[in-house]
Motif scaffolding. Structure first.
Motif, short mmCIF file in Angstrom:
data_model
loop_
_atom_site.label_atom_id
_atom_site.label_comp_id
_atom_site.label_asym_id
_atom_site.label_seq_id
_atom_site.Cartn_x
_atom_site.Cartn_y
_atom_site.Cartn_z
N ALA A 149 0.83 -1.22 0.00
CA ALA A 149 0.00 0.00 0.00
C ALA A 149 0.85 1.25 0.00
O ALA A 149 0.43 2.30 -0.51
N TRP A 150 2.06 1.17 0.56
CA TRP A 150 2.77 2.38 0.96
C TRP A 150 3.66 3.02 -0.09
O TRP A 150 4.09 4.16 0.11
N ASN A 151 4.00 2.42 -1.18
CA ASN A 151 4.83 3.10 -2.18
C ASN A 151 3.98 3.54 -3.37
O ASN A 151 4.42 3.54 -4.52
N LYS A 152 2.75 3.94 -3.07
CA LYS A 152 1.81 4.36 -4.11
C LYS A 152 1.06 5.61 -3.65
O LYS A 152 0.80 5.79 -2.47
N ILE A 153 0.72 6.43 -4.62
CA ILE A 153 -0.13 7.60 -4.38
C ILE A 153 -1.41 7.38 -5.16
O ILE A 153 -1.38 7.09 -6.36
N TYR A 154 -2.55 7.49 -4.48
CA TYR A 154 -3.85 7.17 -5.07
C TYR A 154 -4.72 8.42 -5.13
O TYR A 154 -4.70 9.26 -4.23
N ARG A 155 -5.52 8.51 -6.19
CA ARG A 155 -6.58 9.51 -6.17
C ARG A 155 -7.56 9.10 -5.08
O ARG A 155 -8.04 7.96 -5.05
N ARG A 156 -7.86 10.02 -4.18
CA ARG A 156 -8.64 9.66 -2.99
C ARG A 156 -10.01 9.10 -3.35
O ARG A 156 -10.58 8.27 -2.63
N GLN A 157 -10.58 9.52 -4.46
CA GLN A 157 -11.91 9.05 -4.84
C GLN A 157 -11.97 7.54 -5.04
O GLN A 157 -13.05 6.95 -4.96
N LEU A 158 -10.82 6.91 -5.29
CA LEU A 158 -10.81 5.45 -5.44
C LEU A 158 -11.34 4.77 -4.19
O LEU A 158 -11.95 3.70 -4.26
N PHE A 159 -11.12 5.40 -3.05
CA PHE A 159 -11.53 4.79 -1.79
C PHE A 159 -12.98 5.09 -1.42
O PHE A 159 -13.43 4.71 -0.35
N ASP A 160 -13.70 5.73 -2.33
CA ASP A 160 -15.14 5.90 -2.09
C ASP A 160 -15.84 4.55 -2.05
O ASP A 160 -16.90 4.40 -1.42
N SER A 161 -15.27 3.56 -2.74
CA SER A 161 -15.91 2.24 -2.79
C SER A 161 -14.94 1.11 -2.46
O SER A 161 -15.17 -0.04 -2.84
N ALA A 162 -13.85 1.43 -1.78
CA ALA A 162 -12.87 0.39 -1.43
C ALA A 162 -12.31 0.67 -0.04
O ALA A 162 -12.08 1.83 0.33
N ARG A 163 -12.09 -0.39 0.73
CA ARG A 163 -11.47 -0.30 2.04
C ARG A 163 -10.60 -1.54 2.25
O ARG A 163 -10.72 -2.54 1.54
#
Length: 295
Positions: A149-163
């Motif tokens: 998980a830690w060597n990545k930068i994600y668009r925060r909206q991806l986590f609207d439907s993922a946990r």
């Protein structure tokens, strides 16, 4: 803190890391970028970590602290995700640290990517490349070998439907495929540097049969394409699970093309073709029994 200008949320789960927490937080706060928040999630740590987190919040207005009962790494990450306000989100484990000037250049180059993966100090080198499908990224970059998980930068909206799955180990392997399916564009780069601190007491170093069973399940249920190289990778996990638990083999047999592989992967693929995964599990166990040192 101006929420409208928040560019990056950095979530750091905290549990029993007195010796390394300050180094971790300092390496993040020293990143020269505007619009960053650092979310320290105290996961019910029984040591001085809760007070250390509060001191960081008092010292730097970019730091926010969540105190919660112990729920494990996934639960802590999810708690940070729930309050993150940045356009992008990333994670740092509290015994790791970042090289100087890592986040700034990465954010400048992220462009239209929904996820950017950057380099791990001393780890597998990443190519500067953009992928337009999750399948291509998964197989061509061997992403299944570095689901961290830690060597990545994600668009925060991806986590609207993922946990992250609470109560599971190897939670990254469960979650990354979900995120990839939501991505329209994925970028990898050799720039930046995440310093991972090997933990001899961690789950990776001490995975038992149950933990490895969860890892196997994560790969088999990922829904991601399985080429021959990935099949051999999962076969190694399946063999370890069978040796430790004796549970039925879940990986189906298939015919492989060893000529397309190299080194140990070619050898293992040839053996899988000859014996099949069920028999190879038994052969591997016998070999390990003979290799055990005599007392």
């Amino acid at each position: 803190m101006d929420i409208c200008r928040m560019k990056l949320s950095v979530v750091i789960p905290v549990y029993r890391v007195e010796a390394t927490l300050d180094r971790c937080v300092e390496s993040v706060l020293s990143q020269r970028i505007d619009g960053m928040e650092v979310i320290l999630v105290d996961d019910g740590s029984p040591d001085r970590c809760p007070d250390m987190c509060d001191r960081w919040a008092a010292r730097d207005q970019r730091v926010r602290v969540v105190h919660k009962p112990n729920g494990g790494l996934s639960d802590a990450r999810n708690a940070g995700i729930d309050i993150a306000q940045g356009e992008y989100i990333t994670f740092v484990d509290s015994d790791d640290w970042l090289a100087p000037d890592t986040y700034g250049p990465l954010l400048d180059s992220i462009g239209d990517a929904d996820m950017l993966e950057y380099s791990l100090a001393g780890g597998m080198p990443l190519k500067d490349r953009t992928y337009y499908t999750a399948d291509e990224y998964w197989t061509d970059s061997y992403a299944y070998q570095h689901c961290y998980a830690w060597n990545k930068i994600y668009r925060r909206q991806l986590f609207d439907s993922a946990r992250y799955p609470v109560g599971r180990v190897f939670e990254d392997v469960y979650t990354l495929p979900q995120l990839l399916r939501l991505c329209r564009q994925i970028t990898t780069t050799g720039r930046g540097s995440y310093h991972y601190e090997w933990n001899p007491d961690g789950i990776t170093a001490n995975a038992d049969g149950e933990a490895l069973s969860q890892l196997l399940d994560a790969h088999l249920s990922s829904g991601m394409p399985m080429d021959d190289r990935y099949y051999v990778f999962v076969a190694n996990i399946q063999i370890d699970v069978w040796e430790r638990t004796g549970r039925p083999v879940l990986l189906p047999r298939r015919h492989l093309r060893p000529d397309l592989l190299e080194g140990r992967e070619r050898t293992k693929a040839t053996m899988l073709n000859i014996f099949g995964i069920n028999t190879l599990c038994r052969i591997s166990k016998i070999i390990h029994l003979f290799k055990k040192p005599s007392r």
